[in-house]
Every structure is written in C-alpha cells, then in structure tokens.
Design a protein around this motif. Structure first.
Motif, PDB file in Angstrom:
ATOM      1  N   ALA A 127      24.095   2.767  50.307  1.00  0.00           N
ATOM      2  CA  ALA A 127      22.918   2.032  49.842  1.00  0.00           C
ATOM      3  C   ALA A 127      22.983   1.804  48.340  1.00  0.00           C
ATOM      4  CB  ALA A 127      21.651   2.798  50.211  1.00  0.00           C
ATOM      5  N   MET A 128      23.434   2.801  47.587  1.00  0.00           N
ATOM      6  CA  MET A 128      23.584   2.633  46.139  1.00  0.00           C
ATOM      7  C   MET A 128      24.520   1.483  45.817  1.00  0.00           C
ATOM      8  SD  MET A 128      23.792   6.439  44.482  1.00  0.00           S
ATOM      9  CE  MET A 128      23.839   5.735  42.845  1.00  0.00           C
ATOM     10  N   HIS A 129      25.616   1.417  46.536  1.00  0.00           N
ATOM     11  CA  HIS A 129      26.581   0.344  46.294  1.00  0.00           C
ATOM     12  C   HIS A 129      25.968  -1.023  46.584  1.00  0.00           C
ATOM     13  CE1 HIS A 129      30.251  -2.049  46.405  1.00  0.00           C
ATOM     14  NE2 HIS A 129      29.932  -2.434  47.627  1.00  0.00           N
ATOM     15  N   ARG A 130      25.206  -1.114  47.653  1.00  0.00           N
ATOM     16  CA  ARG A 130      24.702  -2.422  48.089  1.00  0.00           C
ATOM     17  C   ARG A 130      23.608  -2.987  47.190  1.00  0.00           C
ATOM     18  NH1 ARG A 130      23.223  -2.179  54.209  1.00  0.00           N
ATOM     19  NH2 ARG A 130      22.572  -4.312  53.690  1.00  0.00           N
ATOM     20  N   VAL A 131      23.029  -2.176  46.314  1.00  0.00           N
ATOM     21  CA  VAL A 131      22.041  -2.718  45.369  1.00  0.00           C
ATOM     22  C   VAL A 131      22.570  -2.727  43.940  1.00  0.00           C
ATOM     23  CG1 VAL A 131      20.066  -2.023  46.761  1.00  0.00           C
ATOM     24  CG2 VAL A 131      20.920  -0.479  45.014  1.00  0.00           C
ATOM     25  N   SER A 132      23.820  -2.340  43.761  1.00  0.00           N
ATOM     26  CA  SER A 132      24.392  -2.297  42.416  1.00  0.00           C
ATOM     27  C   SER A 132      24.944  -3.663  42.028  1.00  0.00           C
ATOM     28  CB  SER A 132      25.521  -1.259  42.369  1.00  0.00           C
ATOM     29  OG  SER A 132      26.660  -1.732  43.082  1.00  0.00           O
ATOM     30  N   SER A 133      25.339  -3.784  40.773  1.00  0.00           N
ATOM     31  CA  SER A 133      25.959  -5.025  40.304  1.00  0.00           C
ATOM     32  C   SER A 133      27.323  -5.243  40.940  1.00  0.00           C
ATOM     33  CB  SER A 133      26.090  -4.987  38.771  1.00  0.00           C
ATOM     34  OG  SER A 133      26.876  -3.869  38.378  1.00  0.00           O
ATOM     35  N   ARG A 134      27.843  -4.214  41.630  1.00  0.00           N
ATOM     36  CA  ARG A 134      29.163  -4.295  42.283  1.00  0.00           C
ATOM     37  C   ARG A 134      29.048  -4.550  43.782  1.00  0.00           C
ATOM     38  NH1 ARG A 134      33.106  -1.740  39.060  1.00  0.00           N
ATOM     39  NH2 ARG A 134      32.235  -1.002  37.078  1.00  0.00           N
ATOM     40  N   LYS A 135      27.879  -4.976  44.228  1.00  0.00           N
ATOM     41  CA  LYS A 135      27.640  -5.109  45.670  1.00  0.00           C
ATOM     42  C   LYS A 135      28.582  -6.094  46.351  1.00  0.00           C
ATOM     43  CE  LYS A 135      23.924  -8.439  44.841  1.00  0.00           C
ATOM     44  NZ  LYS A 135      22.471  -8.695  44.968  1.00  0.00           N
ATOM     45  N   ASP A 136      29.115  -7.069  45.591  1.00  0.00           N
ATOM     46  CA  ASP A 136      30.048  -8.039  46.181  1.00  0.00           C
ATOM     47  C   ASP A 136      31.480  -7.505  46.207  1.00  0.00           C
ATOM     48  OD1 ASP A 136      28.031  -9.935  46.591  1.00  0.00           O
ATOM     49  OD2 ASP A 136      28.231 -10.701  44.542  1.00  0.00           O
ATOM     50  N   GLY A 137      31.692  -6.344  45.574  1.00  0.00           N
ATOM     51  CA  GLY A 137      33.013  -5.722  45.589  1.00  0.00           C
ATOM     52  C   GLY A 137      33.143  -4.768  46.760  1.00  0.00           C
ATOM     53  N   PRO A 138      34.305  -4.150  46.916  1.00  0.00           N
ATOM     54  CA  PRO A 138      34.539  -3.270  48.067  1.00  0.00           C
ATOM     55  C   PRO A 138      33.840  -1.921  47.923  1.00  0.00           C
ATOM     56  CG  PRO A 138      36.449  -3.273  46.630  1.00  0.00           C
ATOM     57  CD  PRO A 138      35.513  -4.306  46.069  1.00  0.00           C
ATOM     58  N   PHE A 139      33.521  -1.313  49.055  1.00  0.00           N
ATOM     59  CA  PHE A 139      33.052   0.075  49.106  1.00  0.00           C
ATOM     60  C   PHE A 139      34.134   0.851  49.844  1.00  0.00           C
ATOM     61  CE2 PHE A 139      30.888   3.659  51.149  1.00  0.00           C
ATOM     62  CZ  PHE A 139      30.183   4.192  50.084  1.00  0.00           C
TER      63      PHE A 139
END
Length: 469
Positions: free
Chosen positions: A187-199
């Motif tokens: 969830a942190m990744h999906r709302v960060s400025s990096r959300k379009d990058g890989p997790f």
C-alpha cells in the motif's frame, strides 16, 4: 470547522449528559445535535454532515441497528456508538457485525463518553493525514480489515504509514508473522511517487546463504556454478520503484556490510564484477524478529539497523488487539462460505468465545486458515465448538482454567473449577482413546464407564468421534 456529534435517545437526561460532556471538551470545537426518535436521527444524518453518532439501542420507532445500517450505507467512515442498558457479549458482537464502532452501557459515565469522542476525533485526524494511503490499503486483499481495526495501536500504525508513504525514507516494519506487513508495504508503494515503478519482493528467509548476494546484487556470467548468463539483482529490478526486503533479520553478518554500503551510496556491485551499478529504489524492510535485540547480541549490525529504520513501524500481534477478532472472523466466514458454496448462518456463543480466547501465534494468517478449514469441514449451518481444531479447544480451556492464577474472573458462565475439570477430563479421554487406538468400546472399558456415557462425554466436550467396534 467544528466536530459534529449527533446523539439519538428518547431519554432527555441521557441527551443532557452527552451534551454536557461535548461542551466541556477543550481539545476541539464540538457542535452537538440531538434527536429523540430514530426517524429524526436518520433525517438529521441525511441533511447534515455528521462526524460521530451515539444512538440508544431501543427507540420508540425502531432500534439503533437501523441507524447503524443506514450510516454504513450513507458514509461507512462515520463512527456509530450504540448505547445499551445491558452489557452482553452477544449484543456486543451483534453491534460490531452491523458496523458499530463501539458501545456504551447505561448509566452513562462522562469519562466513557469523553473516551469515545476523543478516540473518534483522533481517528478522523488520522484518516485526513493518511489520505490516499487509506484508500489504497482498503483496495488490498484484507486491507479493509486493517483499516477498520478497533485497536488504537493499529490505527496509530496506519497513521504513521500514511504520513510517510509519499516520502523516500527507508522504512522498517517489525511484527510477528501473519500480521500483514507485506499488505502495508504494498500500500505504501501504491501511493508513493514511485507507484508507476516496480514493487520487487525478496524473502531472505527463503534463500540459501550462498545465493543471497547474487539475488540482491546480481551476478555476471560464470560468477558461480550454474551461472550461464548475466542476471540482474533485486536492487536493479526495483530501480525507479520500491524494494521490499522481507525477513531482513535473516541476512548473515557477512552480507550485512554490503547491504549497508548499497543503502548508503545507492550503488551495488554484482557478483563477479568490478563495476559498480547505480540504482534508485526506496527500501522497505520487514522482519518477524526484534532487530534491536539482535544488535545487542551482535547478530545484526547497529549501523545497518539505523540505516534501515529511518521510519520504524511495530505492527501489533492479533492477541494484543482481540477487539478486532469479531470483524475478522465474520469477514473470513463470509468469504470462505461463498468460495466453498457453503451456507453458514452464524457461530455459536461457545465457539465464538473459543475464537476470542485463543492466542493465535500465527496471527491473522492463522485465524484466516482456521476459519477456512472450519467452514469446509462444518457439519451444519452453525459453527459450533466441536467444529474447531482440537488444539484451539484445549488451549482455550486452559486459558479459562488459568483464570484462577491470574485472578481474572471467567466470563463464560462456568466456574474456574468447571473449566479445569473439563480440561482434565478431555485429556483423560484422549489418553484412553490413544491407548485403545481410537476404539471407543475399549476406551470406555479403560475408563471404567459405559460406551454410551463415553459417547455423551465426547459430544459434550466437542471431541471428534473415533471408530468403535
């Protein structure tokens, strides 16, 4: 803007008590609204923006559950507190199942009213601070169950994560297995400025020590046996996104200095290469171990610990937030009943008490797996105590029996002596069945009782029937 509190009660005295508490709070400006019927309460909710509702369970034209259901459909984020004249575990569970946040028992105490209002205000603030993070968590599998936690500790965790999600600082999430650490990291990744990058996820506990370096940093062709081509490591794969290092406490000391250098300089050196490679990824690490204790025992580098723990999060285990079990239990029951084509109408009071008393070493994951198994194997439409795994039944009996040592009053209607006798009798019957290799006739003879009585005790104690002659 003032915080709006609506109280619905046909007793003017109760309304006056709530209004007095609202006017005495200095922390925030409160607008107090009152209604004496369910109809007027619903009308006010439809016409006004309300932040908190307190409603009597029984009203002249309906029940508090009607307004709970109405508010849940209108705005599920608005907390509703039910006021009841009788404290009952069954009623409490029913309130929570309908979506109520809490309940108060008459006669109302000013301290209790103040507590629920201040907690509601705090939750409202946390929701504003979390912003998009809360929406994303809700979209994750079981994410809504985390968001709807009644635990103040869990809500504080979500608040910190929500505020830090948009940043770039490293995050260390500590907590026992099964508490939802990866759900929060995603969830942190999906709302960060990096959300379009890989997790990218790497589980250090699943890797042999000899392969951790190549898995993290990559390797050149021929760097180790079986390496037939260049391969990127997880750091490179996560470039522009987020790298989730799960079970970071399992990384051996020999590798920790290389991980520290990677975090410090944002550079890695693939195995078998003399060239450094730059990367740009946010690091979110998780562990089910207590890294500070590992640091004290020189099992984990102190400098790496602080480099990872720029923002530290401690996710509480389920046994420390048992107020969330009814919500989790009912949600899992509904999900697995639907997926398995079963009709489950509810859970008996005795079975629900078992679920509440059990300590869940595997946390939410264990509760989820247990409910799935119980639903699949259930013999009727009501989940009963005998449908639960035997270890859960036995442990919860010991927990009740232990009330005497802990000076805690048992609340299931049985005395402490009864609970201990049940636990002893259960073990005695199990031992006889083991010696008789599951044959009830032989077990009954060993116990010196008739087979019919043994069957009765098996049913009474919730033990599965074994084969008989």
């Amino acid at each position: 803007m003032p915080y709006t509190v609506l109280a619905v009660d046909d007793d003017p005295v109760q309304l006056e008590i709530i209004g007095t508490v609202c006017s005495s709070l200095d922390q925030t400006e409160i607008e107090f609204l009152r209604a004496e019927t369910l109809t007027d309460g619903i009308k006010m909710c439809d016409q006004r923006s309300v932040d908190l509702v307190l409603i009597d369970h029984f009203l002249p034209d309906g029940t508090g559950m009607n307004l709970v259901d109405h508010m849940h459909a209108l705005n599920p984020e608005t907390p509703v507190i039910v006021i009841t004249a009788h404290e009952s575990a069954v009623d409490a569970v029913e309130f929570l199942r309908h979506g109520a946040d809490d309940y108060l028992v008459k006669p109302l105490k000013g301290s209790d009213i103040q507590r629920v209002i201040l907690r509601s205000i705090q939750r409202s603030q946390e929701l504003r601070e979390g912003g998009a993070f809360y929406d994303v968590v809700a979209a994750e599998r079981d994410g809504s169950l985390l968001l709807n936690s009644l635990s103040d500790t869990m809500r504080s965790v979500l608040s910190v994560l929500g505020r830090s999600a948009a940043g770039t600082a490293n995050v260390l999430i500590e907590g026992e297995s099964g508490t939802g650490k990866e759900v929060l990291a995603r969830a942190m990744h999906r709302v960060s400025s990096r959300k379009d990058g890989p997790f990218i996820v790497v589980n250090c506990a699943a890797l042999p020590e000899s392969l951790i370096e190549a898995e993290l940093f990559g390797a050149k062709k021929g760097a180790y046996t079986g390496s037939t081509a260049d391969r990127k490591g997880r750091f490179q794969e996560a470039d522009g996104g987020t790298l989730f290092i799960d079970e970071v406490g399992e990384i051996p000391l020999s590798m920790q200095v290389k991980l520290l250098r990677a975090l410090q300089f944002k550079q890695i050196e693939p195995v078998g290469s003399n060239t450094t490679v730059n990367f740009d990824a946010r690091i979110v690490a998780a562990t089910n171990r207590t890294l500070k204790d590992m640091v004290d025992h020189q099992e984990f580098r102190e400098d790496l610990y602080y480099r990872l723990r720029v923002i530290g999060i401690q996710v509480p285990p389920l046994r420390e937030r048992k107020e969330d079990i009814p919500l989790l239990l009912d949600s899992f029951l509904q999900r697995f009943a639907e997926s398995n084509g079963k009709v489950i109408e509810g859970v008996s009071q005795e079975a629900r008490q078992c679920f509440m008393r059990y300590n869940y070493p595997g946390n939410i994951r264990e509760l989820e797996n247990t409910v799935e198994s119980v639903v699949v194997l259930a013999r009727g439409t009501i989940i009963r105590r005998g449908d639960l795994p035997s270890h859960m039944q036995f442990e919860t009996e010991l927990n009740v029996a232990g009330c005497l040592d802990d000076e805690v009053q048992c609340d299931d209607g049985n005395s402490v002596l009864d609970a201990r006798l049940r636990a002893f009798e259960r073990e005695l019957i199990r031992e006889a069945l083991d010696k008789a290799e599951g044959n009830q006739s032989k077990a009954a003879r060993l116990l010196g009782i008739g087979e019919r009585r043994l069957r009765s005790r098996l049913e009474r104690l919730g033990l599965r029937e074994s084969s008989s002659e």
